[in-house]
Design an enzyme around this catalytic site. Structure first.
Site, PDB file in Angstrom:
ATOM      1  N   CYS A 154      19.906  53.756  78.238  1.00  0.00           N
ATOM      2  CA  CYS A 154      20.035  52.488  77.514  1.00  0.00           C
ATOM      3  C   CYS A 154      20.162  52.724  76.017  1.00  0.00           C
ATOM      4  O   CYS A 154      20.620  51.861  75.284  1.00  0.00           O
ATOM      5  CB  CYS A 154      18.867  51.561  77.829  1.00  0.00           C
ATOM      6  SG  CYS A 154      17.296  52.383  77.690  1.00  0.00           S
ATOM      7  N   SER A 167      14.301  59.465  70.917  1.00  0.00           N
ATOM      8  CA  SER A 167      13.107  59.241  71.748  1.00  0.00           C
ATOM      9  C   SER A 167      12.015  60.244  71.415  1.00  0.00           C
ATOM     10  O   SER A 167      12.278  61.437  71.263  1.00  0.00           O
ATOM     11  CB  SER A 167      13.458  59.370  73.226  1.00  0.00           C
ATOM     12  OG  SER A 167      14.425  58.412  73.546  1.00  0.00           O
ATOM     13  N   GLU A 191      27.585  47.308  78.399  1.00  0.00           N
ATOM     14  CA  GLU A 191      26.981  48.633  78.394  1.00  0.00           C
ATOM     15  C   GLU A 191      27.762  49.504  79.390  1.00  0.00           C
ATOM     16  O   GLU A 191      27.874  49.150  80.557  1.00  0.00           O
ATOM     17  CB  GLU A 191      25.517  48.480  78.823  1.00  0.00           C
ATOM     18  CG  GLU A 191      24.667  49.665  78.520  1.00  0.00           C
ATOM     19  CD  GLU A 191      23.182  49.394  78.823  1.00  0.00           C
ATOM     20  OE1 GLU A 191      22.872  48.442  79.564  1.00  0.00           O
ATOM     21  OE2 GLU A 191      22.348  50.155  78.313  1.00  0.00           O
ATOM     22  N   LYS A 224       6.921  50.529  91.146  1.00  0.00           N
ATOM     23  CA  LYS A 224       8.058  50.283  92.044  1.00  0.00           C
ATOM     24  C   LYS A 224       9.220  51.066  91.432  1.00  0.00           C
ATOM     25  O   LYS A 224       9.870  50.595  90.517  1.00  0.00           O
ATOM     26  CB  LYS A 224       8.367  48.780  92.088  1.00  0.00           C
ATOM     27  CG  LYS A 224       9.034  48.286  93.368  1.00  0.00           C
ATOM     28  CD  LYS A 224      10.343  48.965  93.705  1.00  0.00           C
ATOM     29  CE  LYS A 224      11.511  48.458  92.879  1.00  0.00           C
ATOM     30  NZ  LYS A 224      12.738  49.251  93.086  1.00  0.00           N
ATOM     31  N   GLU A 229      11.866  46.625  78.627  1.00  0.00           N
ATOM     32  CA  GLU A 229      12.814  47.566  77.998  1.00  0.00           C
ATOM     33  C   GLU A 229      14.141  47.348  78.704  1.00  0.00           C
ATOM     34  O   GLU A 229      14.336  47.805  79.820  1.00  0.00           O
ATOM     35  CB  GLU A 229      12.347  49.012  78.197  1.00  0.00           C
ATOM     36  CG  GLU A 229      10.989  49.330  77.616  1.00  0.00           C
ATOM     37  CD  GLU A 229      10.942  49.246  76.101  1.00  0.00           C
ATOM     38  OE1 GLU A 229      12.014  49.138  75.472  1.00  0.00           O
ATOM     39  OE2 GLU A 229       9.837  49.255  75.551  1.00  0.00           O
ATOM     40  N   SER A 245      17.907  46.477  83.684  1.00  0.00           N
ATOM     41  CA  SER A 245      18.958  45.630  83.123  1.00  0.00           C
ATOM     42  C   SER A 245      18.379  44.336  82.535  1.00  0.00           C
ATOM     43  O   SER A 245      17.335  43.849  82.968  1.00  0.00           O
ATOM     44  CB  SER A 245      19.961  45.279  84.226  1.00  0.00           C
ATOM     45  OG  SER A 245      19.306  44.545  85.242  1.00  0.00           O
TER      46      SER A 245
HETATM   47  P1  ADP Z   1      20.076  49.335  86.738  1.00  0.00           P
HETATM   48  O1  ADP Z   1      21.253  48.489  86.439  1.00  0.00           O
HETATM   49  O2  ADP Z   1      19.723  50.347  85.717  1.00  0.00           O
HETATM   50  O3  ADP Z   1      20.014  49.855  88.141  1.00  0.00           O
HETATM   51  P2  ADP Z   1      18.268  47.264  87.488  1.00  0.00           P
HETATM   52  O4  ADP Z   1      17.746  46.266  86.542  1.00  0.00           O
HETATM   53  O5  ADP Z   1      19.179  46.803  88.560  1.00  0.00           O
HETATM   54  O6  ADP Z   1      18.875  48.369  86.567  1.00  0.00           O
HETATM   55  O7  ADP Z   1      17.092  48.053  88.195  1.00  0.00           O
HETATM   56  C1  ADP Z   1      15.924  48.489  87.544  1.00  0.00           C
HETATM   57  C2  ADP Z   1      14.759  48.363  88.496  1.00  0.00           C
HETATM   58  O8  ADP Z   1      14.631  46.974  88.855  1.00  0.00           O
HETATM   59  C3  ADP Z   1      14.888  49.120  89.803  1.00  0.00           C
HETATM   60  O9  ADP Z   1      13.613  49.605  90.191  1.00  0.00           O
HETATM   61  C4  ADP Z   1      15.366  48.055  90.762  1.00  0.00           C
HETATM   62  O10 ADP Z   1      15.027  48.324  92.110  1.00  0.00           O
HETATM   63  C5  ADP Z   1      14.604  46.845  90.272  1.00  0.00           C
HETATM   64  N1  ADP Z   1      15.219  45.547  90.621  1.00  0.00           N
HETATM   65  C6  ADP Z   1      16.526  45.283  90.848  1.00  0.00           C
HETATM   66  N2  ADP Z   1      16.696  43.965  91.118  1.00  0.00           N
HETATM   67  C7  ADP Z   1      15.474  43.382  91.058  1.00  0.00           C
HETATM   68  C8  ADP Z   1      14.976  42.048  91.227  1.00  0.00           C
HETATM   69  N3  ADP Z   1      15.794  41.039  91.513  1.00  0.00           N
HETATM   70  N4  ADP Z   1      13.656  41.827  91.074  1.00  0.00           N
HETATM   71  C9  ADP Z   1      12.832  42.835  90.771  1.00  0.00           C
HETATM   72  N5  ADP Z   1      13.227  44.121  90.594  1.00  0.00           N
HETATM   73  C10 ADP Z   1      14.518  44.401  90.735  1.00  0.00           C
END
Ligand code: ADP
Length: 495
Positions: free
Chosen positions: A302, A459, A399, A192, A268, A247
């Site tokens: 990150c 890395s 961050e 995904k 991660e 995140s």
């Molecule tokens: P960033 O802040 O780097 O965008 P996120 O954690 O929001 O990091 O996103 C990282 C990945 O997690 C992306 O593929 C995003 O679509 C997915 N994502 C965001 N919210 C959710 C959630 N509630 N459940 C599962 N996956 C999620």
């Protein structure tokens, strides 16, 4: 948000997306429309214009992907390791042959300068080659039971169908470092990708098909409703593992969801990397390291240095040099030659960075360079150095994920270590010193999964990447990386 008089150079027309990039979901070995017929737009962050429309997966689509992954699992696990390795190796060759196409695609959907995209293609592809080599080295062990009563036989087996949820900042590498070990171990995978940057993973899936990967072993399901589609997969007992990069907020949601079917997890998550400059450091090297640790990917990593802790004896010299070097960086669209800093990924992130900086400045921080969004098309922020930032400013604890360096002074090694560790995160840490004793002492005192000593980039596909504390669980890369996709079986033998 403050905007500067600077504008991005009158934008040369953006190169077009190659027609060979699939935009449908990658399911059962082909590119297909979403069952709802829905599409979503992917923007070029350097222009703000639509780059492509991509199929928008829903829960039905991702459960179809899980059905094919689940059906393909036993056969893929039984495929000889050498064959799995050869397919991975062929995929590495194909990505390498098509490096320019992948690099331009990442520049268009994510924004990084072409030179950095080329670096990511080499780095990201290397996970495929590294794990091609690891596929044939999955071991086990045997021992005589201490009682003398039989033998202990320990084998390793693939965990089963895996979900890889990836972020937008490294569209290729964050995928390959999950797909590589998963396929090498004999697991099927559903990826995904982030909604901002799904195209690179779709192209990679097509390359894997060309490399001979059987249908259903790898699916890619982009979608806007990430919580809904990931949640549907996490609720299904056929899924056996989730590997997430993103995140800490979302990572915690996935850890909680993984309890339902007791999934294996690799996480991660976020970082808040300290970058310490001791007074015995080679300052030229420290500034070079700071540029690499702060500005790679425009600070959108990150592992990016988030807090510069500089000995007060060298603080002014370091800060002035860093500000001059950052201030001189050429900002612009990644495809233009000479661009050193590309755009921020989207408007939301740009506004967040601007707000963090503006709050710090209002609270009394000194601006050494930048502190402005760049007017014009796209989502650009000027490289920024802030000093004298009040201790309670959010920019010192959150961050930043942008091209902003925050300087803090210290007087003793103990103060530097205490400041470095005073965060809930523990992903990367960097320090510069010429003293070997201090190098070993400080490296061991830092609460961090990875430590760079006298270097700003750490890395490496051959090394275990991972964090401690709220930065995550598990390692990616190295010989450790494949273990995340293997379970241990104990067979008690008496003959
Ligand atoms: P960033 O802040 O780097 O965008 P996120 O954690 O929001 O990091 O996103 C990282 C990945 O997690 C992306 O593929 C995003 O679509 C997915 N994502 C965001 N919210 C959710 C959630 N509630 N459940 C599962 N996956 C999620």
């Amino acid at each position: 948000m403050t905007t500067s008089a600077l504008t991005t150079s009158a934008l040369t027309t953006s190169p077009k997306l190659s027609s060979s990039v699939p935009t449908g979901l990658w399911l059962a070995g082909r590119s297909v429309e979403a069952s709802s017929g829905a599409w979503f737009d992917v923007l070029n962050p350097a222009t703000g214009e639509v780059l492509a429309s991509v199929a928008d997966a829903n829960a039905i689509d991702v459960l179809s992907a899980l059905a094919v992954a689940s059906a393909a699992q036993a056969r893929w696990a039984a495929t000889p390791p050498r064959t799995r390795g050869e397919i991975l190796h062929r995929a590495w060759e194909l990505v390498t042959e098509r490096a320019e196409e992948f690099a331009l695609l990442m520049t268009l959907e994510m924004g990084k300068p072409l030179s950095e995209s080329r670096g990511e293609v080499a780095y990201g592809a290397e996970f495929l080659r590294w794990f091609a080599e690891e596929a044939v080295r999955i071991g086990g062990r045997t021992a005589t039971a201490p009682s003398g009563n039989g033998r202990i036989l320990v084998t390793k087996e693939p965990v089963g169908p895996c979900l890889a949820v990836t972020p937008w900042n490294f569209p290729l590498a964050m995928g390959t470092r999950k797909i590589g070990p998963a396929l090498a171990a004999g697991c099927t995978v559903i990826v995904k990708p982030a909604e901002d940057t799904p195209l690179t993973m779709l192209l990679l899936a097509q390359v894997f098909a060309e490399a001979g990967l059987p249908e259903g072993v790898l699916s890619v399901v982009p979608g806007l409703d990430s919580a809904g589609i990931v949640g549907a997969l996490m609720a299904d007992p056929r899924l056996r593992k989730v590997s997430f990069t993103g995140s800490t907020r979302v990572g915690k949601i996935l850890i909680a969801q993984s309890a339902t079917h007791v999934l294996r997890t690799s996480m991660e998550l976020g970082g808040n990397a300290p970058f310490i400059v001791f007074d015995d450091a080679d300052l030229d090297k420290a500034v070079d390291g700071a540029l690499a640790a702060k500005m790679r990917n425009g600070g959108q990593a990150c592992t990016a240095a988030n807090r510069f802790l500089v000995h007060n004896g060298v603080r002014e010299e370091f800060t002035a040099t860093l500000a001059a070097r950052l201030g001189a960086l050429r900002t612009g669209p990644g495809w233009e030659s000479g661009t050193e800093l590309g755009p921020i990924i989207n408007q939301t992130q740009l506004s967040r960075i601007a707000q963090l900086v503006d709050e710090a400045v209002v609270a009394g921080a000194t601006v050494r360079t930048g502190a402005k969004a760049v007017a014009g098309d796209g989502f650009f922020y000027a490289p920024t150095v802030l000093d004298e930032v009040p201790a309670d400013a959010r920019i010192r604890t959150e961050e930043i994920f942008g091209p902003v360096a925050v300087i803090e002074g210290f007087d003793t090694e103990a103060q530097a270590i205490e400041a470095a560790n005073s965060t809930e995160f523990g992903l990367a840490a960097y320090f510069f010193t010429r003293d070997l004793d201090r190098s070993l002492r400080v490296a061991s005192a830092l609460e961090s999964g990875m430590v760079g000593v006298n270097r700003g980039v750490i890395s490496d596909p051959a090394a275990p990447f991972g964090g401690v504390k709220s930065s995550g669980l598990g390692s990616e890369g190295g010989s450790e990386g494949i273990e995340e996709y293997l379970t241990t079986k104990y067979i008690a033998l008496t003959s």
